[in-house]
Write a protein that holds these residues in place. Structure first.
Motif, PDB file in Angstrom:
ATOM      1  N   LEU A  91     -50.928  67.122  46.319  1.00  9.22           N
ATOM      2  CA  LEU A  91     -50.388  68.107  47.253  1.00  9.22           C
ATOM      3  C   LEU A  91     -49.154  68.804  46.701  1.00  9.22           C
ATOM      4  O   LEU A  91     -49.056  70.034  46.764  1.00  9.22           O
ATOM      5  N   ASP A  92     -48.223  68.064  46.135  1.00 12.49           N
ATOM      6  CA  ASP A  92     -47.004  68.695  45.619  1.00 12.49           C
ATOM      7  C   ASP A  92     -47.317  69.700  44.507  1.00 12.49           C
ATOM      8  O   ASP A  92     -46.756  70.794  44.467  1.00 12.49           O
ATOM      9  N   LYS A  93     -48.269  69.363  43.650  1.00 11.72           N
ATOM     10  CA  LYS A  93     -48.659  70.281  42.576  1.00 11.72           C
ATOM     11  C   LYS A  93     -49.366  71.515  43.145  1.00 11.72           C
ATOM     12  O   LYS A  93     -49.112  72.640  42.716  1.00 11.72           O
ATOM     13  N   TYR A  94     -50.231  71.316  44.145  1.00 14.58           N
ATOM     14  CA  TYR A  94     -50.931  72.448  44.765  1.00 14.58           C
ATOM     15  C   TYR A  94     -49.945  73.420  45.405  1.00 14.58           C
ATOM     16  O   TYR A  94     -50.082  74.638  45.266  1.00 14.58           O
ATOM     17  N   LEU A  95     -48.956  72.889  46.118  1.00 12.04           N
ATOM     18  CA  LEU A  95     -47.970  73.744  46.779  1.00 12.04           C
ATOM     19  C   LEU A  95     -47.210  74.592  45.764  1.00 12.04           C
ATOM     20  O   LEU A  95     -46.894  75.751  46.017  1.00 12.04           O
ATOM     21  N   LYS A  96     -46.941  74.025  44.591  1.00  9.95           N
ATOM     22  CA  LYS A  96     -46.244  74.771  43.552  1.00  9.95           C
ATOM     23  C   LYS A  96     -47.144  75.822  42.905  1.00  9.95           C
ATOM     24  O   LYS A  96     -46.758  76.975  42.760  1.00  9.95           O
ATOM     25  N   GLN A 148     -52.829  85.786  41.238  1.00 12.44           N
ATOM     26  CA  GLN A 148     -53.979  85.028  41.739  1.00 12.44           C
ATOM     27  C   GLN A 148     -53.589  83.910  42.694  1.00 12.44           C
ATOM     28  O   GLN A 148     -54.450  83.339  43.360  1.00 12.44           O
ATOM     29  N   ALA A 149     -52.316  83.595  42.785  1.00  7.49           N
ATOM     30  CA  ALA A 149     -51.865  82.455  43.594  1.00  7.49           C
ATOM     31  C   ALA A 149     -52.274  82.588  45.054  1.00  7.49           C
ATOM     32  O   ALA A 149     -52.690  81.617  45.684  1.00  7.49           O
ATOM     33  N   SER A 150     -52.195  83.786  45.606  1.00  7.79           N
ATOM     34  CA  SER A 150     -52.521  83.972  47.028  1.00  7.79           C
ATOM     35  C   SER A 150     -54.023  83.864  47.295  1.00  7.79           C
ATOM     36  O   SER A 150     -54.431  83.754  48.451  1.00  7.79           O
ATOM     37  N   ASP A 151     -54.850  83.870  46.252  1.00  4.81           N
ATOM     38  CA  ASP A 151     -56.297  83.703  46.430  1.00  4.81           C
ATOM     39  C   ASP A 151     -56.677  82.236  46.667  1.00  4.81           C
ATOM     40  O   ASP A 151     -57.802  81.946  47.044  1.00  4.81           O
ATOM     41  N   LEU A 152     -55.747  81.319  46.449  1.00  2.00           N
ATOM     42  CA  LEU A 152     -56.021  79.895  46.612  1.00  2.00           C
ATOM     43  C   LEU A 152     -55.983  79.452  48.073  1.00  2.00           C
ATOM     44  O   LEU A 152     -56.485  78.393  48.405  1.00  2.00           O
ATOM     45  N   VAL A 155     -55.605  67.234  47.652  1.00  2.00           N
ATOM     46  CA  VAL A 155     -55.966  68.475  48.346  1.00  2.00           C
ATOM     47  C   VAL A 155     -57.390  68.859  47.994  1.00  2.00           C
ATOM     48  O   VAL A 155     -57.799  68.794  46.839  1.00  2.00           O
ATOM     49  N   LYS A 156     -58.171  69.266  49.012  1.00  2.00           N
ATOM     50  CA  LYS A 156     -59.530  69.768  48.792  1.00  2.00           C
ATOM     51  C   LYS A 156     -59.724  71.066  49.567  1.00  2.00           C
ATOM     52  O   LYS A 156     -58.978  71.332  50.514  1.00  2.00           O
ATOM     53  N   ALA A 157     -60.692  71.855  49.150  1.00  2.00           N
ATOM     54  CA  ALA A 157     -60.995  73.106  49.846  1.00  2.00           C
ATOM     55  C   ALA A 157     -61.353  72.781  51.289  1.00  2.00           C
ATOM     56  O   ALA A 157     -62.056  71.809  51.561  1.00  2.00           O
ATOM     57  N   GLY A 158     -60.832  73.570  52.220  1.00  2.00           N
ATOM     58  CA  GLY A 158     -61.098  73.353  53.636  1.00  2.00           C
ATOM     59  C   GLY A 158     -59.958  72.661  54.364  1.00  2.00           C
ATOM     60  O   GLY A 158     -59.894  72.693  55.587  1.00  2.00           O
ATOM     61  N   ASP A 159     -59.038  72.049  53.625  1.00  2.00           N
ATOM     62  CA  ASP A 159     -57.877  71.407  54.257  1.00  2.00           C
ATOM     63  C   ASP A 159     -56.990  72.470  54.904  1.00  2.00           C
ATOM     64  O   ASP A 159     -56.873  73.585  54.404  1.00  2.00           O
ATOM     65  N   VAL A 160     -56.360  72.107  56.019  1.00  2.00           N
ATOM     66  CA  VAL A 160     -55.403  72.995  56.665  1.00  2.00           C
ATOM     67  C   VAL A 160     -54.024  72.368  56.479  1.00  2.00           C
ATOM     68  O   VAL A 160     -53.774  71.242  56.907  1.00  2.00           O
ATOM     69  N   LEU A 161     -53.149  73.111  55.805  1.00  2.00           N
ATOM     70  CA  LEU A 161     -51.798  72.633  55.527  1.00  2.00           C
ATOM     71  C   LEU A 161     -50.815  73.315  56.462  1.00  2.00           C
ATOM     72  O   LEU A 161     -50.923  74.512  56.718  1.00  2.00           O
ATOM     73  N   GLU A 162     -49.871  72.539  56.973  1.00  2.00           N
ATOM     74  CA  GLU A 162     -48.821  73.069  57.841  1.00  2.00           C
ATOM     75  C   GLU A 162     -47.495  72.704  57.195  1.00  2.00           C
ATOM     76  O   GLU A 162     -47.213  71.531  56.970  1.00  2.00           O
ATOM     77  N   ILE A 163     -46.686  73.714  56.877  1.00  2.00           N
ATOM     78  CA  ILE A 163     -45.413  73.478  56.200  1.00  2.00           C
ATOM     79  C   ILE A 163     -44.287  73.944  57.106  1.00  2.00           C
ATOM     80  O   ILE A 163     -44.259  75.108  57.512  1.00  2.00           O
ATOM     81  N   VAL A 217     -56.754  75.866  52.739  1.00  2.00           N
ATOM     82  CA  VAL A 217     -57.010  75.801  51.297  1.00  2.00           C
ATOM     83  C   VAL A 217     -58.404  76.382  51.035  1.00  2.00           C
ATOM     84  O   VAL A 217     -59.391  75.892  51.571  1.00  2.00           O
ATOM     85  N   LEU A 218     -58.461  77.443  50.216  1.00  2.00           N
ATOM     86  CA  LEU A 218     -59.749  78.055  49.877  1.00  2.00           C
ATOM     87  C   LEU A 218     -60.304  77.485  48.577  1.00  2.00           C
ATOM     88  O   LEU A 218     -61.501  77.279  48.443  1.00  2.00           O
ATOM     89  N   SER A 219     -59.419  77.258  47.614  1.00  2.00           N
ATOM     90  CA  SER A 219     -59.860  76.665  46.349  1.00  2.00           C
ATOM     91  C   SER A 219     -58.687  75.954  45.684  1.00  2.00           C
ATOM     92  O   SER A 219     -57.537  76.206  46.009  1.00  2.00           O
ATOM     93  N   VAL A 220     -59.027  75.088  44.749  1.00  2.00           N
ATOM     94  CA  VAL A 220     -58.028  74.321  44.013  1.00  2.00           C
ATOM     95  C   VAL A 220     -58.193  74.659  42.542  1.00  2.00           C
ATOM     96  O   VAL A 220     -59.291  74.556  42.002  1.00  2.00           O
ATOM     97  N   ALA A 221     -57.117  75.098  41.900  1.00  2.00           N
ATOM     98  CA  ALA A 221     -57.174  75.461  40.480  1.00  2.00           C
ATOM     99  C   ALA A 221     -55.985  74.849  39.753  1.00  2.00           C
ATOM    100  O   ALA A 221     -54.896  74.760  40.315  1.00  2.00           O
ATOM    101  N   GLU A 222     -56.202  74.423  38.512  1.00  2.00           N
ATOM    102  CA  GLU A 222     -55.126  73.812  37.727  1.00  2.00           C
ATOM    103  C   GLU A 222     -54.020  74.810  37.414  1.00  2.00           C
ATOM    104  O   GLU A 222     -52.858  74.439  37.349  1.00  2.00           O
ATOM    105  N   TYR A 223     -54.391  76.066  37.197  1.00  2.00           N
ATOM    106  CA  TYR A 223     -53.424  77.113  36.874  1.00  2.00           C
ATOM    107  C   TYR A 223     -53.734  78.345  37.694  1.00  2.00           C
ATOM    108  O   TYR A 223     -54.895  78.617  38.000  1.00  2.00           O
ATOM    109  N   ALA A 224     -52.700  79.105  38.018  1.00  2.00           N
ATOM    110  CA  ALA A 224     -52.905  80.382  38.711  1.00  2.00           C
ATOM    111  C   ALA A 224     -51.760  81.308  38.344  1.00  2.00           C
ATOM    112  O   ALA A 224     -50.593  80.924  38.415  1.00  2.00           O
TER     113      ALA A 224
END
Length: 81
Positions: free
Chosen positions: A3-8, A71-75, A41-49, A60-67
């Protein structure tokens, strides 16, 4: 992906250490439950910050190692607040 890596990578939070601190403080929810930084984190999760007074809700629409910045907003997709 953690999760921490996905948020970044998705740029919902600028730095991984800040994302880690937010998770530890219980300000990040995944599917309505407090999530630890190690949450997978997996596609379909709903995150509340919770950022101060503001609450950011994103699906979450997709999970990618780099963006790249463009492209970040497409995730994810922002949900109504």
């Amino acid at each position: 992906m953690r999760l921490d890596k996905y948020l970044k990578i998705s740029r919902l939070i600028k730095r991984r250490t800040v994302a880690n601190e937010a998770c530890d403080a219980g300000r990040v929810l995944a599917n309505g439950k407090p999530a630890r930084a190690s949450y997978e984190v997996k596609a379909g999760d709903v995150l509340e910050i919770h950022l101060g007074e503001r609450v950011l809700k994103a699906e979450v629409l997709s999970v990618a190692e780099y963006a790249k910045k463009e492209q970040a907003s497409d995730l994810y997709r922002l949900l109504e607040e």
